[in-house]
Design an enzyme around this catalytic site. Structure first.
Site, PDB file in Angstrom:
ATOM      1  CE1 TYR A  10      -3.753  -2.348   0.174  1.00  0.00           C
ATOM      2  CE2 TYR A  10      -2.674  -3.273   2.091  1.00  0.00           C
ATOM      3  CZ  TYR A  10      -3.640  -3.346   1.119  1.00  0.00           C
ATOM      4  OH  TYR A  10      -4.491  -4.411   1.077  1.00  0.00           O
ATOM      5  CG  HIS A  87      -9.093  -1.340  -5.355  1.00  0.00           C
ATOM      6  ND1 HIS A  87      -9.660  -1.774  -4.184  1.00  0.00           N
ATOM      7  CD2 HIS A  87     -10.054  -1.400  -6.304  1.00  0.00           C
ATOM      8  CE1 HIS A  87     -10.916  -2.093  -4.418  1.00  0.00           C
ATOM      9  NE2 HIS A  87     -11.179  -1.868  -5.690  1.00  0.00           N
TER      10      HIS A  87
END
Length: 128
Positions: A10, A87
């Site tokens: 991430y 995302h």
């Protein structure tokens, strides 16, 4: 937990840093921007419902809810607001269960895999 959890997936940027960049970009485009973060599905549903006739677009990272939340899907449909599903990671390079989104069919688009830039790309799409 963004910037702290699974940074190899991430990235290192925290949500506040990402939001600051989005705020600057929106301001430069003459747009207002509002941020909302919750780990609770019901709170997200309520927020999306409250967006109806109040805002012009939503950038939504629903995390794991993407894959199973019919409640979020119904809220998006009912809000009648363009939503871009976002995302940070490329979900298609990950576990197979992440390949399916119950939200995508009611969103105007999906952006995946560009890290923090995924949010900026979604904002650009909505500004246009």
């Amino acid at each position: 937990m963004l910037g702290q959890r699974e940074t190899d997936v991430y990235g290192m940027q925290d949500l506040e840093t990402i939001n600051a960049g989005l705020k600057t970009r929106a301001h430069n485009a003459g747009a207002d921007i509002e941020f909302f973060q919750s780990n609770g599905e019901g709170e997200l549903v309520t927020f999306i419902q409250q967006c109806r006739k109040r805002i012009d677009g939503i950038v939504l990272n629903a995390g794991a809810y993407t894959h199973y939340s019919v409640a979020l899907r119904d809220a998006i449909s009912a809000a009648e607001v363009p939503v871009v599903e976002v995302h940070l990671s490329n979900v298609y390079k990950r576990e197979a269960f992440r390949y399916s989104s119950v939200l995508a069919p009611v969103c105007v688009g999906v952006i995946s895999g560009f890290g923090a830039d995924s949010y900026r790309l979604a904002l650009e799409a909505l500004l246009r």
